[in-house]
Design an enzyme around this catalytic site. Structure first.
Site, PDB file in Angstrom:
ATOM      1  N   ASP A   1      -0.220  -4.152   5.642  1.00  0.00           N
ATOM      2  CA  ASP A   1      -1.025  -3.762   6.797  1.00  0.00           C
ATOM      3  C   ASP A   1      -2.472  -4.066   6.459  1.00  0.00           C
ATOM      4  O   ASP A   1      -2.901  -3.851   5.326  1.00  0.00           O
ATOM      5  CB  ASP A   1      -0.860  -2.262   7.079  1.00  0.00           C
ATOM      6  CG  ASP A   1       0.540  -1.963   7.593  1.00  0.00           C
ATOM      7  OD1 ASP A   1       1.300  -2.923   7.803  1.00  0.00           O
ATOM      8  OD2 ASP A   1       0.867  -0.776   7.771  1.00  0.00           O
TER       9      ASP A   1
ATOM     10  N   GLU B   1       1.555  -8.586   9.615  1.00  0.00           N
ATOM     11  CA  GLU B   1       1.934  -7.464  10.467  1.00  0.00           C
ATOM     12  C   GLU B   1       1.412  -7.748  11.873  1.00  0.00           C
ATOM     13  O   GLU B   1       0.519  -8.570  12.057  1.00  0.00           O
ATOM     14  CB  GLU B   1       1.318  -6.170   9.932  1.00  0.00           C
ATOM     15  CG  GLU B   1      -0.201  -6.185   9.959  1.00  0.00           C
ATOM     16  CD  GLU B   1      -0.787  -4.917  10.555  1.00  0.00           C
ATOM     17  OE1 GLU B   1      -0.118  -4.305  11.416  1.00  0.00           O
ATOM     18  OE2 GLU B   1      -1.900  -4.541  10.174  1.00  0.00           O
TER      19      GLU B   1
ATOM     20  N   HIS C   1       0.841  -1.201   0.000  1.00  0.00           N
ATOM     21  CA  HIS C   1       0.000   0.000   0.000  1.00  0.00           C
ATOM     22  C   HIS C   1       0.877   1.253   0.000  1.00  0.00           C
ATOM     23  O   HIS C   1       2.088   1.166   0.067  1.00  0.00           O
ATOM     24  CB  HIS C   1      -0.996  -0.013   1.156  1.00  0.00           C
ATOM     25  CG  HIS C   1      -0.358   0.017   2.508  1.00  0.00           C
ATOM     26  ND1 HIS C   1       0.209  -1.098   3.085  1.00  0.00           N
ATOM     27  CD2 HIS C   1      -0.202   1.011   3.412  1.00  0.00           C
ATOM     28  CE1 HIS C   1       0.683  -0.788   4.279  1.00  0.00           C
ATOM     29  NE2 HIS C   1       0.462   0.492   4.500  1.00  0.00           N
TER      30      HIS C   1
END
EC number: 3.1.27.-
Lengths: 619, 635
Positions: free
Chosen positions: A178, A203, A68
């Site tokens: 994430d 994560e 991301h």
């Protein structure tokens, strides 16, 4: 034994600078290429010299995947591709591809133009880097090369955040980036199918937290903002341009509307306005509710929220300001913070995680005197509030994802060592799988045990399946026998007969014959018939044939009867069978024949039978 | 493997493929040409239409392309290739016992839903006072005039579905993305590929490990708005089912677009209005994009453009959010800007959209203007009103752009007509030239296509270039035919678990070729097969009856392998000698040798392809057997 190796260059027992190397089935993949917000020196970027001491990385990496657009996941990308040197494919989703260069440029401006650093990537380098990017669609299976395939899943953390499933042959790894397992006001929840990867790299930012319900947190947040506004204070909310900012804006927008509040809400300039545009165009990446209603009312067109100008910070009266960046380490949010820090009526709400070394981290730890650049100190009098709005999975969410994907091994990154340790224990206990948490530069090796794919001849498979009865019963395994032919790279499993044919070999028949003597007064034909009827009654389920040429065939054992030349009462049984006849069948045959004669012919001499069998006693 | 063809319409296909125990429906297009047999449904009461002798306006009824060739409830999945090919979905999934899943891309679902909503809306907002049903009766139909008498299968025409049925049908849709691999029952894998025809349009690959069927439906190689066609993934197909070629093989889409613009400009300059009967999604985006560039140069900046449809707004909005699936528009959203320029036309008030002619439109309506509205059959929708309104003036022009309906038939109930008619059908789907090039490229073993493609069109029988000529010739299908697709499955994928794989002992038979005998437990679950080592039999409990030991043979015992090779006489004799068998009399026969072991009273017959041991002594036989086996290869 095949192995998968995982080495974090960043995010190993740490938050920030995510960069994980994976070697799987002879392919090398870099997952994320982030920078560390807490450092201003070399430690800011991952240590690429781990991959190779000199020269470019292109030969050493098959692909780079960015999960991301947060800078701790993509901030080092132009440095890696343009300054260290990498020309291979870089994969990211469409929204990430759209937003990432803007954040990179923003970051570059702060570092180079404001702080005056040199030896940093340039705007042109960001552009060149983005040219190497190949966009990914959700659930699309992308073939990186003949063997390596990747597939993106929705991660929900920010717009365009993705988890990736990396597969080579029958080995696979999932990297979560994430992610967030609870849907929020503008994004949906992460989802993955039961892909059973060899390793799930997750994560673990909130490894030990189990957050209370979202609704409570929202109410808390609104209450704090409202109280501060009521007493005439100013509220600063440091955010990253995209992500939490939009969620909080939707929250405040609806609250302002409901409570009919008049205090102005500002959004720090440029970027965030543009950001809302991205949300409008990438509406397919938001949650169900927003997608359903966007034709009537686009949630990202805010009525109460206006663009911020630097001069507004000195305006009297209450106001709410969203400013970037989110950890108060530079830029506008830091400037406003400095202005407002002295007044205890004011408030700063930190809605996300702050890495060590940032001012955000310091004030959250209760530090009330800050050393600023140029030896000045800043007294922090304003209220400091922390609200965990970061869209990371909490411990419950991480466990939920493990249940979804059913990995064989677990590997934790992007979290603090102590917290990881705790979660590791929990995972190992609950799922009884191995859980690893390598530090930066430390390699974790997992041996995999892949099955070997083989092409089986359909005839053979159908034949074997038919043996199990008309309906396949998964609980009742069946044995099957065949020949595996290994030729060049192909593996074929066929029946032995077909193997002979395919390899152009002739079959070699091996037969055995022996004689057995019996005492039986009947004629040859009658004896044979008696044997036949008897076998039929004893051996149910076998094919027994009485052929007109004077033979009885049991499966493939041939039985013939002839009279002895000397004594017509002594019959000679000729038994002939091939090598392939199962031994036990043969034994059974012998047993049954003799047994039967013993029973039916009371007058028969028992001793004789014993002797006749080649000296071997059967019973 | 069979293909059931439920529709004879080449561009609105509906086929069912039975492949490896799965039943897959490929598209379910709705042939609405039957509405041409009905009178238009006016929005405003029309004295002219209701005065037509002997006829009352009827509701639009629709021809459903299906027949009881097979039980619809047995269909496992339906694969949708584009939003035009899913309009019959409610007829298939509702009230038939269908329990399967429908797969489609997100734009296909969203726009398909809009088009269905529009159709239902068009039908329901003009409720009929009376409806006739007995006309479908054969006896009565015979007395009916004109084409209706000759219409085939009228009994299969059905009333339009309701919104409730649409919602229920669409709730069965599962979204897929391009190149996503979807497993069906572990037996086959299906995957949509970009087909380049419309937003979200796809071709499908249906494959197992050894077989591959490609389904090509409505594809385009032109660079219009959708993502370009993925051709390379169609390679190595055993069977390629080809449908949805262009309906206008002689009309060049670019030329038609030019003609469209020039006619439009001409009419406006002369003070007339332009009516464009079109679908609310698809080519209209390209028309608007073309006009966006054309307006300024043609000095039409002040002419209002109206787009009237219950779904006009939604259609325009939805088109903007699928930028990821748009060709050459992706870069725009990175700026960020809306991918289609019609956003700007709306912003600058050049293009206005309304849900219907009632309401705001009636007060804001200015002439001369350009109106885009449906339905292209001219039988229902707002277009009926404009036909009534503008038909009498020769200043006005109607421009047909959709190729689905014959424009003459469409216009029939409005005759006599003073309005100018221009026919520029824009069909971007593959033409015969493009398709033969494509097939040469991807080289399928067999091609299946509607019979219409195997001969030139009836009206142009001399044009042999307007048909498919392939080697081997394509397998044609017509409505209700059942084709046996010509390929045999011979192999299946099976997985050998690592433990078993390690225990195998390969031996080299020829250079580069090794064999190993495998005896293993076969597990079959969810159409996946694995081989596992045979577990060691548990030690037999001490049994009191010896008989039982014999009756229950250990299952695991492997059969003896097949043998191959030959036993060499000299070497064999030497071996015998080594084992103390010296008195051997060798006798030569036609096929080999007979060895007489005199001391043991045993015969061994050695031949090229067989060995026969005649021996009454069990231990000796075992020894001899082992000696012979040394010379042979085991398979």
């Amino acid at each position: 034994m095949p192995e998968i190796k995982v080495t974090p260059l960043g995010a190993g027992q740490d938050v920030g600078r995510s960069c994980i190397l994976v070697s799987i089935g002879g392919k090398n993949i870099m997952l994320d290429c982030g920078m560390h917000m807490g450092y201003n020196d070399d430690r800011r970027f991952p240590d690429f010299s781990y991959i190779t001491q000199n020269g470019r990385l292109t030969d050493f990496l098959d692909c780079v995947i960015i999960s991301h657009f947060h800078l701790d996941h993509c901030g080092a990308l132009p440095y890696m591709s343009e300054m260290v040197g990498y020309d291979g494919p870089i994969y990211m989703t469409h929204p990430t591809k759209a937003i990432c260069p803007i954040l990179l440029e923003d970051f570059r401006k702060i570092t180079v133009d404001k702080k005056g650093e040199t030896n940093f990537f340039t705007s042109q380098m960001i552009k060149d880097c983005m040219k190497k990017v190949i966009p990914l669609n959700l659930h699309q299976t992308v073939q990186v090369d003949d063997e390596l395939e990747i597939k993106a899943y929705y991660a929900g953390h920010v717009l365009g955040a993705a988890m990736v499933h990396i597969k080579v042959g029958s080995e696979s790894v999932v990297y979560t980036g994430d992610y967030n397992m609870t849907p929020d006001r503008h994004l949906g929840a992460a989802w993955i199918d039961k892909c059973r990867p060899d390793i799930l790299i997750s994560e673990s930012t909130y490894a030990t937290t189990i957050r209370d319900s979202k609704r409570c947190r929202e109410r808390d947040f609104l209450k704090k903002v409202h109280e501060s506004i009521e007493r005439g204070g100013k509220v600063l909310i440091p955010v990253f341009a995209l992500g939490r900012a939009q969620e909080l804006c939707i929250l405040l927008e609806t609250f302002w509307e409901r409570m009919n509040l008049k205090a102005p809400i500002y959004f720090s300039t440029g970027l965030t306005e543009k950001a809302n545009h991205y949300y409008k165009l990438f509406i397919t990446w938001t949650n169900q509710k927003i997608r359903k209603t966007f034709v009537q009312r686009n949630m990202f067109e805010f009525k109460h929220i206006k663009a911020f100008d630097r001069s507004y910070a000195d305006n009297p009266g209450p106001m709410v300001v969203f400013a970037t960046p989110g950890m108060l380490h530079a830029g506008q949010s830091l400037q406003i913070f400095k202005k407002w820090a002295g007044n205890e009526k004011n408030m700063v709400i930190m809605p996300g995680y702050c890495v060590q070394g940032t001012i955000g981290h310091k004030i959250l730890n209760g530090q009330r005197k800050l050393e600023m650049e140029g030896r000045a100190t800043l007294d922090v009098k304003l209220q400091v509030e922390y609200m965990s709005f970061s869209a990371h999975a909490d411990a419950k969410g991480i466990m939920q994802l493990i249940r979804m994907a059913e990995p064989r091994n677990m590997l934790l990154v992007h979290g603090e060592a102590v917290k990881m340790e705790f979660l590791k224990g929990k995972i190992e206990q609950e799922f009884s799988i191995d859980c690893y948490m390598p530090a930066n530069g430390e390699t974790t090796t997992v041996t995999t045990n892949p099955s070997v794919p083989v092409d089986i001849s359909l005839n053979l498979l159908k034949r074997e399946m038919a043996l199990g009865g008309p309906l396949p019963d998964p609980k009742k395994p069946r044995t099957m026998h065949g020949t595996l032919i290994m030729k060049e790279n192909s593996l074929k499993l066929v029946s032995s007969e077909q193997a002979l044919k395919e390899l152009g070999l002739n079959e070699h028949q091996l037969r055995f014959t022996c004689h057995v003597q019996l005492q039986d007064p009947h004629s040859d034909a009658d004896t044979l018939h008696r044997i036949y009827t008897h076998l039929k009654s004893v051996l149910k389920g076998y094919t027994i044939q009485h052929l007109p040429d004077g033979t009885v065939i049991v499966e493939s054992i041939v039985i013939k009867v002839s009279s002895s030349a000397e004594d017509s009462n002594t019959k000679v049984l000729l038994l002939s069978w091939s090598y392939q006849v199962k031994t036990w069948t043969l034994f059974l045959e012998r047993f049954v024949i003799i047994y039967s004669f013993k029973c039916s012919e009371q007058q028969q001499d028992r001793e004789l039978i014993d002797i006749q069998w080649g000296g071997k006693k059967i019973h | 493997m069979k293909l059931y063809c439920l529709s004879g319409h080449p561009t609105l296909p509906c086929n069912v493929l039975k492949f490896k125990s799965t039943t897959i429906m490929l598209d379910c297009g709705l042939d609405t040409t039957s509405v041409l047999n009905f009178l238009p449904l006016p929005l405003v009461h029309s004295p002219r239409l209701s005065k037509l002798p002997g006829w009352v306006s009827k509701d639009g009824t629709i021809n459903l392309e299906k027949r009881e060739l097979l039980d619809l409830s047995t269909i496992d999945v339906i694969l949708i290739s584009n939003y035009h090919c899913m309009m019959a979905l409610p007829y298939i999934t509702e009230h038939t016992g269908f329990t399967g899943t429908v797969y489609a891309t997100e734009p296909t679902l969203q726009i398909g839903r809009l088009l269905m909503e529009e159709l239902v809306n068009f039908m329901e907002r003009v409720p009929k006072a009376q409806s006739a049903t007995s006309w479908k009766n054969k006896e009565i139909r015979r007395m009916l005039p004109g084409p209706l008498k000759d219409a085939v299968d009228v009994w299969m025409w059905k009333r339009c579905y309701s919104m409730q049925e649409v919602n229920s049908a669409l709730s069965k849709v599962q979204l897929v993305g391009y190149s996503q691999k979807v497993e069906l029952f572990g037996a086959v894998q299906v995957s949509p590929l970009s087909s380049g025809y419309s937003l979200g349009s796809s071709n499908w690959i249906i494959q197992s490990h050894h077989e591959k069927v490609s389904y090509v439906s409505g594809s385009s190689l032109l660079t219009t708005h959708p993502q370009p066609m993925d051709q390379s993934s169609l390679k190595n197909s055993d069977v390629l089912i080809l449908t949805g070629l262009t309906q206008m093989p002689t009309a060049n889409p670019d030329g038609m677009l030019g003609e469209f613009c020039s006619n439009l400009a001409m009419t406006i300059r002369a003070g007339g209005n332009v009516l464009v009967p079109c679908y609310s999604s698809g080519v209209i985006y390209d028309l608007l994009e073309c006009l966006y560039q054309f307006i300024e140069s043609a000095n039409l900046g002040t002419t209002p453009f109206y787009f009237i449809s219950p779904i006009a707004n939604s259609s325009l909005e939805f088109s903007q959010i699928f930028a990821e699936l748009c060709h050459n528009k992706q870069t725009k959203v990175y700026l960020p800007e809306p991918p289609f320029p019609h956003a700007e036309l709306i912003q600058t008030n050049k293009l206005k959209h309304y849900p219907s002619i009632h309401g705001d439109f009636s007060s804001e309506f200015r002439q001369p203007c350009v109106v885009f509205t449906g339905h292209p059959s001219l039988r229902f929708g707002d277009v009926v009103h404009f036909m009534e309104l503008w038909g009498k003036s020769s200043l006005n022009t109607i421009i047909f752009t959709e190729p689905d309906f014959s424009y003459l038939d469409a216009l029939a109930p409005y005759q006599p007509l003073a309005m100018k008619c221009v026919y520029c059908p824009i069909d971007t789907r593959l033409n015969f030239h493009q398709v033969s090039k494509l097939l040469k490229e991807v080289q399928p073993l067999h091609v299946v296509c509607p019979e219409q493609y195997t001969q030139p069109p009836l009206t142009q029988s001399h044009r042999s270039d307007l048909m498919l000529e392939l080697q081997p010739p394509p397998m044609p299908y017509r409505r209700c035919s059942v084709l046996n697709l010509p390929f045999r499955r011979r192999y299946e994928r099976i997985y050998i678990l690592p433990e078993l794989a390690n225990s195998l002992v390969p031996s080299e038979i020829k250079p580069g070729v090794s064999v190993a005998t495998v005896s293993a437990l076969l597990h079959s679950k969810d159409n996946k097969h694995t081989l596992q080592s045979v577990p060691k039999p548990p030690p037999m409990p001490p049994s009191k009856k010896r008989k039982r030991v014999i009756e229950e043979p250990p299952v695991a015992l492997a059969p003896k392998p097949m043998l191959s090779g030959a036993v060499a006489l000299e070497a064999f004799l030497a071996t015998l000698q080594k084992h103390g068998i010296t008195e051997v009399k060798v006798e030569e026969t036609a096929d080999g040798h007979i060895l007489h072991l005199q001391a043991e009273d045993t015969l061994i017959q050695l031949e090229e392809d067989g060995t026969h041991i005649v021996c009454d002594s069990e231990p000796l036989r075992t020894t001899l057997r082992d000696l012979v086996l040394r010379f042979l290869q085991k398979l």
